[in-house]
Scaffold this motif. Structure first.
Motif, PDB file in Angstrom:
ATOM      1  N   TYR A 234      21.365 -70.691 -19.197  1.00  0.00           N
ATOM      2  CA  TYR A 234      22.296 -71.798 -19.283  1.00  0.00           C
ATOM      3  C   TYR A 234      22.585 -72.284 -17.873  1.00  0.00           C
ATOM      4  O   TYR A 234      22.367 -71.559 -16.910  1.00  0.00           O
ATOM      5  CB  TYR A 234      23.593 -71.337 -19.955  1.00  0.00           C
ATOM      6  CG  TYR A 234      23.381 -70.696 -21.309  1.00  0.00           C
ATOM      7  CD1 TYR A 234      22.973 -69.374 -21.407  1.00  0.00           C
ATOM      8  CD2 TYR A 234      23.553 -71.426 -22.481  1.00  0.00           C
ATOM      9  CE1 TYR A 234      22.745 -68.787 -22.646  1.00  0.00           C
ATOM     10  CE2 TYR A 234      23.339 -70.849 -23.719  1.00  0.00           C
ATOM     11  CZ  TYR A 234      22.925 -69.530 -23.799  1.00  0.00           C
ATOM     12  OH  TYR A 234      22.698 -68.957 -25.022  1.00  0.00           O
TER      13      TYR A 234
ATOM     14  N   LYS B 242      30.406 -80.895 -15.013  1.00  0.00           N
ATOM     15  CA  LYS B 242      29.813 -80.978 -16.340  1.00  0.00           C
ATOM     16  C   LYS B 242      30.017 -79.673 -17.095  1.00  0.00           C
ATOM     17  O   LYS B 242      30.317 -78.627 -16.510  1.00  0.00           O
ATOM     18  CB  LYS B 242      28.325 -81.299 -16.243  1.00  0.00           C
ATOM     19  CG  LYS B 242      28.025 -82.663 -15.669  1.00  0.00           C
ATOM     20  CD  LYS B 242      26.541 -82.980 -15.748  1.00  0.00           C
ATOM     21  CE  LYS B 242      26.237 -84.379 -15.233  1.00  0.00           C
ATOM     22  NZ  LYS B 242      24.795 -84.707 -15.330  1.00  0.00           N
ATOM     23  N   GLN B 243      29.835 -79.735 -18.397  1.00  0.00           N
ATOM     24  CA  GLN B 243      29.949 -78.547 -19.227  1.00  0.00           C
ATOM     25  C   GLN B 243      28.682 -77.701 -19.112  1.00  0.00           C
ATOM     26  O   GLN B 243      27.600 -78.212 -18.812  1.00  0.00           O
ATOM     27  CB  GLN B 243      30.169 -78.942 -20.689  1.00  0.00           C
ATOM     28  CG  GLN B 243      31.550 -79.524 -20.970  1.00  0.00           C
ATOM     29  CD  GLN B 243      31.810 -79.694 -22.454  1.00  0.00           C
ATOM     30  OE1 GLN B 243      30.889 -79.910 -23.224  1.00  0.00           O
ATOM     31  NE2 GLN B 243      33.075 -79.584 -22.852  1.00  0.00           N
ATOM     32  N   ARG B 244      28.846 -76.417 -19.381  1.00  0.00           N
ATOM     33  CA  ARG B 244      27.697 -75.531 -19.392  1.00  0.00           C
ATOM     34  C   ARG B 244      26.781 -75.923 -20.554  1.00  0.00           C
ATOM     35  O   ARG B 244      27.248 -76.239 -21.650  1.00  0.00           O
ATOM     36  CB  ARG B 244      28.162 -74.089 -19.542  1.00  0.00           C
ATOM     37  CG  ARG B 244      27.139 -73.067 -19.138  1.00  0.00           C
ATOM     38  CD  ARG B 244      27.691 -71.667 -19.065  1.00  0.00           C
ATOM     39  NE  ARG B 244      29.026 -71.572 -18.522  1.00  0.00           N
ATOM     40  CZ  ARG B 244      29.577 -70.449 -18.112  1.00  0.00           C
ATOM     41  NH1 ARG B 244      28.892 -69.332 -18.181  1.00  0.00           N
ATOM     42  NH2 ARG B 244      30.803 -70.431 -17.653  1.00  0.00           N
ATOM     43  N   GLU B 245      25.475 -75.870 -20.315  1.00  0.00           N
ATOM     44  CA  GLU B 245      24.526 -76.272 -21.344  1.00  0.00           C
ATOM     45  C   GLU B 245      23.371 -75.279 -21.429  1.00  0.00           C
ATOM     46  O   GLU B 245      23.045 -74.611 -20.452  1.00  0.00           O
ATOM     47  CB  GLU B 245      23.955 -77.667 -21.038  1.00  0.00           C
ATOM     48  CG  GLU B 245      23.172 -77.743 -19.740  1.00  0.00           C
ATOM     49  CD  GLU B 245      22.547 -79.114 -19.494  1.00  0.00           C
ATOM     50  OE1 GLU B 245      22.675 -80.001 -20.349  1.00  0.00           O
ATOM     51  OE2 GLU B 245      21.908 -79.287 -18.436  1.00  0.00           O
TER      52      GLU B 245
ATOM     53  N   GLN C 154      25.377 -74.924 -15.416  1.00  0.00           N
ATOM     54  CA  GLN C 154      26.558 -75.763 -15.316  1.00  0.00           C
ATOM     55  C   GLN C 154      26.508 -76.519 -13.993  1.00  0.00           C
ATOM     56  O   GLN C 154      26.576 -75.905 -12.920  1.00  0.00           O
ATOM     57  CB  GLN C 154      27.849 -74.939 -15.409  1.00  0.00           C
ATOM     58  CG  GLN C 154      29.099 -75.789 -15.470  1.00  0.00           C
ATOM     59  CD  GLN C 154      30.316 -74.996 -15.887  1.00  0.00           C
ATOM     60  OE1 GLN C 154      30.352 -73.775 -15.785  1.00  0.00           O
ATOM     61  NE2 GLN C 154      31.335 -75.692 -16.382  1.00  0.00           N
TER      62      GLN C 154
ATOM     63  N   ALA D 278      22.512 -76.891 -10.214  1.00  0.00           N
ATOM     64  CA  ALA D 278      23.551 -76.297 -11.048  1.00  0.00           C
ATOM     65  C   ALA D 278      23.642 -74.807 -10.747  1.00  0.00           C
ATOM     66  O   ALA D 278      22.797 -74.252 -10.040  1.00  0.00           O
ATOM     67  CB  ALA D 278      23.239 -76.485 -12.532  1.00  0.00           C
TER      68      ALA D 278
END
Length: 115
Positions: free
Chosen positions: A37, A43-46, A39, A91
């Motif tokens: 994942y 921004k949100q973690r994806e 981040q 990220a």
């Protein structure tokens, strides 16, 4: 207690490559689906990539064809090979269980891609 330790991040130019590692301890690694994942700032973690214990992979559309997730059960380690890196890949990268992130998050490893 489960512990996840990510490593391998760094500063790389656009088009470069990095290989991230995530060492897991305290769980039966071989039966757990694992994922990477990320981040980015603000921004949100994806989800970036997931890998089941049976070898089925799933990638975010933004990384398909560039990133490869793999695992070494003997070393309790999951890897993320990242090629053709882009500035938008910048990220903090984390590993966790997949698709449900029920493990305690590690500190992550920072990937910075310069343009």
């Amino acid at each position: 207690q489960v512990q996840l330790v990510e490593s391998g991040g760094g500063l790389v130019q656009t088009g470069g490559s990095l290989r991230l590692s995530c060492a897991a301890s305290g769980l039966i690694f071989s039966i757990n689906a694992m994922g990477w994942y990320r981040q980015a700032p603000g921004k949100q973690r994806e989800l970036v990539a997931g890998l089941t214990s049976g070898g089925i992979t799933n990638y975010a559309d933004s990384v398909k064809g560039r990133f490869t997730i793999s695992r070494d059960n003997a070393k309790n380690t999951v890897y993320l090979q990242m090629n053709s890196l882009k500035p938008e890949d910048t990220a903090v990268y984390y590993c966790n269980a997949y698709p449900s992130t029920y493990l305690l998050w590690g500190k992550g490893t920072l990937v910075t891609v310069s343009s």
